[in-house]
Write an enzyme that holds these catalytic residues in place. Structure first.
Site, PDB file in Angstrom:
ATOM      1  CE  LYS A 195      -4.141  -1.870   0.236  1.00 11.31           C
ATOM      2  NZ  LYS A 195      -5.224  -1.606  -0.739  1.00 11.31           N
TER       3      LYS A 195
ATOM      4  CG  ASP B 296      -4.076  -0.618  -3.897  1.00 12.32           C
ATOM      5  OD1 ASP B 296      -4.466   0.382  -4.539  1.00 12.32           O
ATOM      6  OD2 ASP B 296      -4.859  -1.365  -3.278  1.00 12.32           O
TER       7      ASP B 296
ATOM      8  CD  GLU C  75      -5.246  -2.739  -7.080  1.00  9.16           C
ATOM      9  OE1 GLU C  75      -5.915  -2.555  -6.036  1.00  9.16           O
ATOM     10  OE2 GLU C  75      -4.787  -3.855  -7.412  1.00  9.16           O
TER      11      GLU C  75
ATOM     12  CG  ASP D  41      -9.474  -1.393  -6.734  1.00  7.13           C
ATOM     13  OD1 ASP D  41     -10.585  -1.911  -6.921  1.00  7.13           O
ATOM     14  OD2 ASP D  41      -8.897  -1.470  -5.632  1.00  7.13           O
TER      15      ASP D  41
ATOM     16  CE  LYS E 206     -10.628  -4.914  -4.865  1.00  9.30           C
ATOM     17  NZ  LYS E 206     -10.723  -3.672  -4.115  1.00  9.30           N
TER      18      LYS E 206
END
Length: 336
Positions: free
Chosen positions: A158, A184, A210, A233, A253
């Site tokens: 992250k 991400d 991402e 995303d 997702k």
């Protein structure tokens, strides 16, 4: 069919720091569909309000609208029931719970795994990434080293929080040259911020970045000016985003797609437009992870998926534990 809804809270082993806030627990709904034949199907509704803007209360209201539809739908097929629920309220996070429960019930009735209902030859395991959220550089490096030792072939770090350059450098050193390093940002940067930062981080051998920014045009602008693959995303919730060809890859997702059925349709659209699809969770519970694993096994040949996240909770990951960077597809009838 009778609809039963139970709220559940899963505690994280340690707080998870994201660009949109810190998470200490995951609250969700588990649902059961019980028909006259007493075959039960289980599903899960897992909205994450800081991420998708959908509250548990909003999902609860949608599920209540579905209750009479399900109770009077004995003569309808699973697809017809789902369409009727979507007409009453098209909320994906609520529809996902019903879709999962219907697939689970279909598998239990036939004695088949859900993946076997989706395709003739599902994959027996799904490669997954480790997820590292530590803000401290040393802690991030230690987590990456542990992931590599455990056999993960991809680590997602992250970013958009803390000293990203130092953390990425430490992560790559800890991983060594072989494991893929995925970043991400959860849309933390602007276009003018993302381009130089990604340019600086590219030397660390990134698989992809991402959601560096939010928005179709913003993602396209970044993609055109960096030498690293860009993935979408959160932006997939925008109309036309999946078919926009704004990125090289698209993270799907289960909750945002409305369940297995919607996820498979979205993956087909991604591939038809020349991008790569992969699947991740929004820190879903066991039923949501099971559903995503069956969808991933049916799709096959995916990059590492973000479906090893049950290890972040206090509870034992059980059948969904990660072994050598992959999770085995459950072999019981239904979802799990």
């Amino acid at each position: 069919m009778e609809l039963h809804v139970t709220e559940r809270a899963l505690r994280f082993r340690r707080p998870v720091v994201m660009a949109y806030g810190t998470l200490e627990e995951r609250r969700l709904f588990e649902v059961e569909l019980v028909a006259d034949d007493q075959v039960t199907g289980r599903g899960e509704a897992a909205p994450l309000e800081p991420y998708d803007g959908v509250s548990l209360e909003r999902v609860a209201a949608a599920l209540e609208l579905y209750r009479p539809i399900l109770a009077g739908g004995d003569d309808l097929t699973g697809g017809e029931l789902l369409d009727a629920c979507a007409t009453a309220d098209p909320l994906p996070q609520a529809l996902a719970a019903i879709d999962l429960a219907l697939w689970d019930r279909a598998g239990r009735r036939t004695g088949e795994r859900v993946a076997a209902l989706l395709t003739d030859a599902p994959a027996e395991e799904v490669p997954v990434n480790a997820t590292v959220t530590a803000l401290d550089t040393d802690a991030a490096a230690a987590a990456c080293a542990a992931a590599a030792e455990a056999g993960y072939r991809c680590v997602k770090l992250k970013v958009g929080v803390g000293d990203d350059v130092a953390r990425v450098a430490a992560a790559r050193e800890a991983l060594g040259p072989e494991p893929e390093l995925r970043l991400d940002a959860n849309g933390a940067w602007t276009v003018s911020e993302a381009i130089p930062v990604i340019g600086e981080l590219a030397s660390y051998g990134l698989e992809l970045v991402e959601e560096p920014v939010h928005g179709i045009e913003q993602l396209r602008a970044v993609r055109e000016r960096v030498a690293v693959r860009i993935a979408m995303d959160e932006t997939t919730s925008e109309p036309g985003a999946i078919a926009s060809q704004a990125t090289d890859a698209v993270c799907l997702k289960l909750t945002r797609c409305g369940g297995i059925s919607g996820l498979l349709a979205a993956a087909s659209l991604v591939r038809a437009h020349g991008a790569v699809a992969y699947i991740a969770s929004t820190f879903d519970g066991p039923i949501g992870i099971a559903g995503a694993l069956h969808a991933a096994a049916a799709l096959g040949d995916l990059p590492a998926c973000g479906l090893g996240t049950l290890a972040l909770f206090d509870e034992d990951a059980g059948a969904f534990g990660v072994v050598d960077g992959a999770v085995l597809l459950p072999d019981a009838p239904g979802l799990c």
